[in-house]
Design a protein around this motif. Structure first.
Motif, PDB file in Angstrom:
ATOM      1  N   ILE A  70     -11.295 -16.320  -5.692  1.00 36.71           N
ATOM      2  CA  ILE A  70     -11.493 -15.448  -4.541  1.00 36.71           C
ATOM      3  C   ILE A  70     -11.047 -14.029  -4.868  1.00 36.71           C
ATOM      4  N   ASP A  71     -11.524 -13.075  -4.066  1.00 40.21           N
ATOM      5  CA  ASP A  71     -10.944 -11.737  -4.095  1.00 40.21           C
ATOM      6  C   ASP A  71      -9.532 -11.841  -3.536  1.00 40.21           C
ATOM      7  N   SER A  72      -8.612 -11.076  -4.105  1.00 37.46           N
ATOM      8  CA  SER A  72      -7.208 -11.226  -3.685  1.00 37.46           C
ATOM      9  C   SER A  72      -6.994 -10.722  -2.259  1.00 37.46           C
ATOM     10  N   TYR A  73      -7.759  -9.701  -1.855  1.00 36.32           N
ATOM     11  CA  TYR A  73      -7.506  -9.104  -0.543  1.00 36.32           C
ATOM     12  C   TYR A  73      -8.242  -9.832   0.575  1.00 36.32           C
ATOM     13  N   ASN A  74      -7.744  -9.670   1.801  1.00 40.29           N
ATOM     14  CA  ASN A  74      -8.405 -10.238   2.979  1.00 40.29           C
ATOM     15  C   ASN A  74      -9.759  -9.564   3.164  1.00 40.29           C
ATOM     16  N   GLY A  75     -10.738 -10.322   3.635  1.00 40.72           N
ATOM     17  CA  GLY A  75     -12.027  -9.696   3.871  1.00 40.72           C
ATOM     18  C   GLY A  75     -12.960 -10.581   4.669  1.00 40.72           C
ATOM     19  N   TYR A  76     -13.768  -9.955   5.503  1.00 37.47           N
ATOM     20  CA  TYR A  76     -14.793 -10.664   6.274  1.00 37.47           C
ATOM     21  C   TYR A  76     -16.198 -10.207   5.871  1.00 37.47           C
ATOM     22  N   GLY A  77     -16.303  -9.212   4.974  1.00 37.18           N
ATOM     23  CA  GLY A  77     -17.617  -8.764   4.512  1.00 37.18           C
ATOM     24  C   GLY A  77     -18.127  -9.780   3.504  1.00 37.18           C
ATOM     25  N   GLN A  78     -19.369 -10.211   3.629  1.00 33.81           N
ATOM     26  CA  GLN A  78     -19.832 -11.312   2.777  1.00 33.81           C
ATOM     27  C   GLN A  78     -20.305 -10.808   1.414  1.00 33.81           C
ATOM     28  N   ARG A  79     -19.399 -10.173   0.695  1.00 39.04           N
ATOM     29  CA  ARG A  79     -19.664  -9.751  -0.669  1.00 39.04           C
ATOM     30  C   ARG A  79     -18.332  -9.691  -1.388  1.00 39.04           C
ATOM     31  N   GLY A  92     -11.350  -6.336  11.034  1.00 36.16           N
ATOM     32  CA  GLY A  92     -11.300  -4.921  11.375  1.00 36.16           C
ATOM     33  C   GLY A  92     -10.143  -4.253  10.645  1.00 36.16           C
ATOM     34  N   GLN A  93      -9.436  -3.325  11.326  1.00 34.64           N
ATOM     35  CA  GLN A  93      -8.364  -2.569  10.677  1.00 34.64           C
ATOM     36  C   GLN A  93      -7.178  -3.472  10.323  1.00 34.64           C
ATOM     37  N   HIS A  94      -6.694  -3.334   9.107  1.00 35.11           N
ATOM     38  CA  HIS A  94      -5.597  -4.173   8.625  1.00 35.11           C
ATOM     39  C   HIS A  94      -4.616  -3.300   7.860  1.00 35.11           C
ATOM     40  N   ASP A  95      -3.333  -3.368   8.224  1.00 33.44           N
ATOM     41  CA  ASP A  95      -2.305  -2.625   7.486  1.00 33.44           C
ATOM     42  C   ASP A  95      -1.747  -3.528   6.390  1.00 33.44           C
ATOM     43  N   GLU A  96      -1.792  -3.053   5.160  1.00 37.18           N
ATOM     44  CA  GLU A  96      -1.430  -3.934   4.054  1.00 37.18           C
ATOM     45  C   GLU A  96      -0.719  -3.172   2.942  1.00 37.18           C
ATOM     46  N   LEU A  97      -0.195  -3.940   1.990  1.00 38.51           N
ATOM     47  CA  LEU A  97       0.481  -3.359   0.837  1.00 38.51           C
ATOM     48  C   LEU A  97      -0.392  -3.512  -0.398  1.00 38.51           C
ATOM     49  N   LYS A 128       1.614   1.650   1.196  1.00 40.48           N
ATOM     50  CA  LYS A 128       0.936   1.071   2.361  1.00 40.48           C
ATOM     51  C   LYS A 128      -0.509   1.561   2.415  1.00 40.48           C
ATOM     52  N   ALA A 129      -1.371   0.746   2.992  1.00 42.53           N
ATOM     53  CA  ALA A 129      -2.773   1.144   3.130  1.00 42.53           C
ATOM     54  C   ALA A 129      -3.324   0.571   4.430  1.00 42.53           C
ATOM     55  N   ARG A 130      -4.258   1.298   5.022  1.00 46.47           N
ATOM     56  CA  ARG A 130      -4.994   0.753   6.175  1.00 46.47           C
ATOM     57  C   ARG A 130      -6.451   0.618   5.749  1.00 46.47           C
ATOM     58  N   ARG A 131      -6.990  -0.593   5.921  1.00 48.26           N
ATOM     59  CA  ARG A 131      -8.308  -0.890   5.384  1.00 48.26           C
ATOM     60  C   ARG A 131      -9.081  -1.706   6.404  1.00 48.26           C
ATOM     61  N   ASP A 132     -10.396  -1.512   6.448  1.00 48.07           N
ATOM     62  CA  ASP A 132     -11.243  -2.323   7.325  1.00 48.07           C
ATOM     63  C   ASP A 132     -11.655  -3.585   6.564  1.00 48.07           C
ATOM     64  N   THR A 133     -11.405  -4.762   7.153  1.00 52.38           N
ATOM     65  CA  THR A 133     -11.669  -6.006   6.425  1.00 52.38           C
ATOM     66  C   THR A 133     -13.139  -6.412   6.475  1.00 52.38           C
ATOM     67  N   CYS A 151      -0.338   5.567   2.277  1.00 48.83           N
ATOM     68  CA  CYS A 151       0.867   6.398   2.326  1.00 48.83           C
ATOM     69  C   CYS A 151       1.994   5.728   1.568  1.00 48.83           C
ATOM     70  N   LYS A 152       3.047   6.502   1.292  1.00 45.08           N
ATOM     71  CA  LYS A 152       4.206   5.949   0.593  1.00 45.08           C
ATOM     72  C   LYS A 152       4.947   4.968   1.504  1.00 45.08           C
ATOM     73  N   MET A 153       5.754   4.119   0.897  1.00 50.00           N
ATOM     74  CA  MET A 153       6.394   3.036   1.649  1.00 50.00           C
ATOM     75  C   MET A 153       7.232   3.529   2.834  1.00 50.00           C
ATOM     76  N   HIS A 154       7.902   4.671   2.673  1.00 48.95           N
ATOM     77  CA  HIS A 154       8.784   5.140   3.742  1.00 48.95           C
ATOM     78  C   HIS A 154       8.023   5.968   4.782  1.00 48.95           C
ATOM     79  N   GLU A 155       6.716   6.188   4.544  1.00 52.26           N
ATOM     80  CA  GLU A 155       5.928   6.958   5.503  1.00 52.26           C
ATOM     81  C   GLU A 155       5.193   6.027   6.466  1.00 52.26           C
ATOM     82  N   SER A 156       4.594   6.636   7.488  1.00 51.70           N
ATOM     83  CA  SER A 156       3.850   5.836   8.465  1.00 51.70           C
ATOM     84  C   SER A 156       2.351   6.090   8.327  1.00 51.70           C
ATOM     85  N   LEU A 157       1.569   5.007   8.418  1.00 48.28           N
ATOM     86  CA  LEU A 157       0.113   5.151   8.307  1.00 48.28           C
ATOM     87  C   LEU A 157      -0.471   5.930   9.474  1.00 48.28           C
TER      88      LEU A 157
END
Lengths: 416, 91
Positions: free
Chosen positions: A298-307, B51-56, B68-73, B82-88
């Motif tokens: 699997i891809d290591s990161y969470n994901g719902y996109g089907q790729r 949707g939006q997910h806050d992750e390392l 830290k990163a904010r990413r759409d799943t 952002c750096k660990m001590h900062e806020s997204l």
């Protein structure tokens, strides 16, 4: 339902093949059902079939947001085996394998189950010790398994590279001869047809948008095609279990990840078995059409996109070419990604929930296809009797609180 | 291939990074007094949003620092790191 047999084949051939009966009736949702299965994949359809066949429930519906065979059932590498390390897992997958062996006959649909054997290769001393331990555990649980030498591997799989001068030389393998592959689409279509023949409504293009409850009891579901009242809801939605759980106010110990697979151009028969390797991390078999079917992790990161990610493709191809250098010139025709629900202990959840009448069958991770009939069979029992069968009792949601985890990461044959 | 912006090194290929799970988890303050349910929650239950997910992430083939990163799943696109001590939420 008209049975498939030699006479029907002849009769329909002589009448121009225009009178074949449809596989299943495309039903519209009724106002209420005794039980509703959310998710028309292999596991959901199997659940409906065994609910009808073993437990006599006929007023039931399977709700599928897309179309039958369009989800993970239609996008996997079709491998079926039961050589798991821990007793709980071995029992569950072995029950499933036994159902596979009689499935085509049982549902009167050729699922093309082919017991062509599955080889799990070892590339280090530790791999070989793990293989010996797993084979011993399999045999104690009544699951067939053998330890094989590089010479035996080379004799059975002529094109594999067993040279000792590779980066990861093949030192041996475990072999489960009763394991193999099945035709994934046929499994979905066959279960849909057999369930429909017993009166189950197969409802496609019907997305569940809410789960209704009255206090602690489930009372129905909201769908894109209206409300449906029911006191039993079985959720079997790989990839979206967390989303469905949230509708009922539940949380699940699950993360969703993309998992990819690849299919090559078709070539003449060259690989009549299934080869897996945990260390180089790839698995390959050849379909009846001649395509190589290849999978990896699997891809290591969470994901719902089907790729999936490109680096995973590179990793999988490296693994396969390490085993079969001649495949380096093969072209890949198709690539796809499905979303798999992964539990912290790499084992599924087939369980009641704190909400009465709400059941979850999820978290199959990267290995759900092999479990299709057994999963449906056990989940149907759980729904019908409101308690787990001995086979799925260890796979309850409570195990994350009690600590009775089933740590199958090592024995799954692939890394998670 | 995703383009990920390391807050220390700038934008780099995804293959230089490793995923490290949900952001914002902290060790329980009084572990001795946790119930089984609270332990299960800390050890095994993670946010799994569509949707939006806050992750390392960790820049494992670069500066080797966590951030830290904010990413759409669904689209997999990063909306910020952002750096660990900062806020997204800072920017």
């Amino acid at each position: 339902m008209k049975k498939y047999n030699a006479f029907a084949l002849l009769k329909n051939a002589l009448s121009g093949n225009v009178n074949w009966q449809e596989n299943w009736r495309d039903a519209a949702p009724k106002k209420s059902y005794d039980a509703v299965i959310v998710g028309g994949g292999g596991h959901g359809l199997a659940t409906a079939y065994y609910l009808a066949k073993e437990h006599g429930m006929r007023n039931i519906a399977v709700l599928e947001k897309g179309w039958i065979g369009g989800g993970n059932t239609g996008r996997n590498t079709t491998i079926v085996r039961s050589n798991y390390l821990w007793t709980e897992a071995a029992n569950f997958y072995e029950k499933s394998l036994q159902l596979w062996e009689g499935l085509s006959h049982d549902i009167n649909y050729n699922v093309m189950f082919s017991a062509r054997g599955v080889w799990s290769l070892g590339h280090s001393l530790q791999d070989m010790r793990d293989i010996q331990r797993r084979v011993a555990a399999n045999r104690l649980n009544g699951v067939d398994a053998e330890v094989m030498t590089p010479e035996q591997i080379k004799a059975a799989i002529p094109y594999i590279n067993t040279s000792p001068n590779t980066r990861y030389p093949i030192l041996g393998a475990s072999l489960q001869r009763r394991a193999g592959v099945a035709r994934h689409d046929a499994v979905a279509w066959g279960f849909a047809r057999a369930a429909n023949a017993l009166g189950v409504d197969i409802i496609q293009q019907c997305e569940v948008t809410g789960i209704r409850r009255d206090g602690e009891q489930v009372t129905g579901v909201d769908t894109s095609r209206g409300q449906i009242a029911t006191s039993k809801v079985g959720v079997v939605v790989a990839g979206h279990s967390g989303v469905l759980a949230e509708m009922a106010g539940l949380r699940l110990p699950i993360e969703s990840h993309p998992l990819q697979a690849y299919v090559s151009e078709p070539v003449k028969p060259m690989l009549d078995t299934v080869v897996m390797s945990n260390a180089v991390h790839g698995y390959v078999s050849q379909s009846d059409k001649g395509e190589l079917v290849i999978g990896a992790g699997i891809d290591s990161y969470n994901g719902y996109g089907q790729r999936g990610s490109f680096d995973v493709i590179e990793h999988a191809m490296q693994a396969i070419i390490e085993l079969f250098p001649m495949f380096s010139r093969m072209r890949m025709l198709r690539q796809w990604g499905g979303i798999v629900d992964v539990c912290p202990d790499a084992c599924p959840i087939v369980s009641k929930t704190p909400v009465k009448g709400l059941y979850f069958n999820c978290g199959w991770g990267t290995g759900g296809f092999k479990a299709t009939p057994g999963s449906g069979w056990a989940f149907a029992y759980t729904l019908a009797h409101d308690r787990p069968h001995a086979v799925n009792a260890p796979f309850s949601l409570e195990r994350f609180t009690t600590g009775a985890l089933i740590d199958e990461h090592g024995a799954a044959g692939v890394a998670h | 291939m995703l383009l990920i912006t390391c807050p220390y090194c700038g934008p780099r290929d995804q293959s230089e990074f490793s995923y490290a799970g949900e952001a914002g988890l902290s060790l329980p303050k009084y572990p001795d007094s946790l119930s089984d349910e609270e332990w299960a929650d800390y050890l095994f239950y993670r946010k799994n949003p569509k949707g939006q997910h806050d992750e390392l992430w960790v820049h494992s083939a670069g500066c080797r620092r966590y951030f830290k990163a904010r990413r759409d799943t669904v689209t997999y696109l990063f909306s910020g790191t952002c750096k660990m001590h900062e806020s997204l939420d800072a920017d």
